[in-house]
Design an enzyme around this catalytic site. Structure first.
Site, mmCIF file in Angstrom:
data_model
loop_
_atom_site.group_PDB
_atom_site.id
_atom_site.type_symbol
_atom_site.label_atom_id
_atom_site.label_comp_id
_atom_site.label_asym_id
_atom_site.label_seq_id
_atom_site.Cartn_x
_atom_site.Cartn_y
_atom_site.Cartn_z
ATOM 1 N N LYS A 195 0.858 -1.177 0.000
ATOM 2 C CA LYS A 195 0.000 0.000 0.000
ATOM 3 C C LYS A 195 0.894 1.228 0.000
ATOM 4 O O LYS A 195 1.696 1.427 0.912
ATOM 5 C CB LYS A 195 -0.903 -0.002 1.232
ATOM 6 N N LYS A 248 -2.053 -1.557 -3.886
ATOM 7 C CA LYS A 248 -2.925 -0.380 -3.827
ATOM 8 C C LYS A 248 -2.106 0.887 -3.890
ATOM 9 O O LYS A 248 -1.135 0.978 -3.153
ATOM 10 C CB LYS A 248 -3.722 -0.437 -2.517
HETATM 11 C C1 PBG Z 1 -7.238 3.390 5.438
HETATM 12 C C2 PBG Z 1 -7.536 3.257 3.994
HETATM 13 C C3 PBG Z 1 -7.359 4.201 2.967
HETATM 14 C C4 PBG Z 1 -7.878 3.639 1.813
HETATM 15 C C5 PBG Z 1 -8.342 2.381 2.153
HETATM 16 N N1 PBG Z 1 -8.091 2.147 3.501
HETATM 17 C C6 PBG Z 1 -6.890 5.581 2.967
HETATM 18 C C7 PBG Z 1 -5.601 6.026 3.426
HETATM 19 O O1 PBG Z 1 -4.641 5.287 3.600
HETATM 20 O O2 PBG Z 1 -5.572 7.228 3.649
HETATM 21 C C8 PBG Z 1 -7.911 4.322 0.471
HETATM 22 C C9 PBG Z 1 -8.992 3.911 -0.422
HETATM 23 C C10 PBG Z 1 -9.269 4.815 -1.551
HETATM 24 O O3 PBG Z 1 -8.645 5.865 -1.771
HETATM 25 O O4 PBG Z 1 -10.183 4.454 -2.287
HETATM 26 N N2 PBG Z 1 -5.995 3.047 5.867
HETATM 27 ZN ZN ZN Z 2 -5.614 3.903 7.987
#
Ligand code: PBG
Ligand code: ZN
Length: 325
Positions: A195, A248
């Site tokens: 991520k 992601k």
């Molecule tokens: C939380 C999380 C996030 C997303 C999914 N889980 C946001 C972040 O890390 O700020 C992003 C999903 C999206 O942008 O569609 N940790």
């Molecule tokens: Zn988070």
């Protein structure tokens, strides 16, 4: 003039030939549809930066989950926005918390739909970071203790899959251990393995009210420039017991998806994130692109790169488009 013996155009001549020789097939079975659950009743609040996506109260989330199931979508992933936030995000592991109640109600209404709980704390903390702060930084191991509690509480509510997303070291191992200790050996883990610290999460943070109040997430989410590190992250999660591994965002990281697909045999999920959704919507609304066409092309690209599963806000519209074909 001598023409080439092999003419690639032969197999492109008719739609039937193109269908016969198509390598990648996007299917409704590929999708997970995200739902944002908020307190209240009869709430269906549009998210301005994500046209077509809403914050739902639990009753409305149940209806939307039914809609997804009826469209043939096999799973939803839940994000909860609590009534009250605090320093550690304690509603995340409250058995009466927003996501726990949503899990129960959705599983009761649509038992066959796979219900996944995103397990993080940024929606639950008053500072918006993904865990417990110690001297202004997210403390890895303190956060893991709370993650173990949250995962267990989702399992008790009847969740099928827990998806730890905070990018804490050891988060998959701790989740597995916590589930197994209490006998939830059948609850699967979808790990947000690679991520990235991405600008593409902007609209999500509006939807989930989860922007950090200071700083950013670069000290725990990955540097967008790194792919070898992504492979290390994925390997660690596989060793710790992940059942599904995720990359992601998706669109700017198709190479990462392809690498992960090449080196691992677990199902790979791609998260087609909020900013990717917003870009297509915005261009489509202006008439600058043929929205339906670009949508299918984009999702097919993720599939072609190697994703088995696509988490997407487009899931419902993609399902409708695929049914029409
Ligand atoms: C939380 C999380 C996030 C997303 C999914 N889980 C946001 C972040 O890390 O700020 C992003 C999903 C999206 O942008 O569609 N940790
Ligand atoms: Zn988070």
């Amino acid at each position: 003039m001598q023409y080439p013996e092999y003419r690639a155009r032969r197999l492109r001549r008719t739609e039937a030939l193109r269908r016969l020789t198509r390598e990648t097939h996007l299917r409704v079975d590929d999708f997970i549809y995200p739902l944002f659950v908020v307190p209240g009743k009869d709430v269906r609040k549009p998210i301005p930066s994500m046209p077509g996506i809403h914050n739902f109260s639990i009753d409305q989330a149940v209806l939307e989950a039914k809609r997804a199931y009826d469209a043939g979508i096999p799973g939803v992933i839940l994000f909860g926005i609590p009534d009250k936030k605090d320093a550690v995000g304690s509603e995340a592991w409250d058995d009466r918390g927003i996501v726990q109640r949503a899990i129960r109600d959705i599983k009761r209404a649509v038992p066959e739909l796979t219900v996944i709980a995103d397990a993080c704390f940024c929606e639950y903390t008053d500072h918006g970071h993904c865990g417990v702060l110690v001297e202004g930084a997210v403390d890895n191991d303190d956060t893991l203790e709370n993650l173990a509690r949250a995962a267990l509480s989702y399992a008790k509510a009847g969740v099928d899959v827990v998806a730890p997303s905070g990018m804490m070291d050891g988060f998959v191992g701790v989740t597995r251990e916590s589930l197994d200790e209490e006998g939830y050996t059948d609850v699967a883990i979808m790990a947000y393995s690679a991520k990235y610290a991405s600008g593409y999460y902007g609209p999500f943070r509006d939807a989930a009210q989860s922007s950090p109040s200071f700083g950013d997430r670069r000290a725990y989410q990955m540097d967008p420039a790194n792919v070898r590190e992504a492979m290390r992250e994925v390997s660690l999660d596989v060793d710790e017991g992940a059942d599904i591994i995720m990359v992601k965002p998706a669109l700017a990281y198709l190479d990462v998806i392809a690498h992960v697909r090449d080196e691992h045999d677990l199902p790979v999920a791609a998260y087609n994130v909020s900013g990717e959704y917003a870009m297509l919507k915005a261009a489509g609304e202006r008439g600058w692109i043929d929205y339906d066409r670009v949508l299918i092309e984009t999702l097919t690209g993720m599939k072609r790169a190697g994703a088995d599963i696509i988490i997407s806000y487009h899931a419902l519209e993609a399902a409708a488009l695929l049914a029409k074909k």
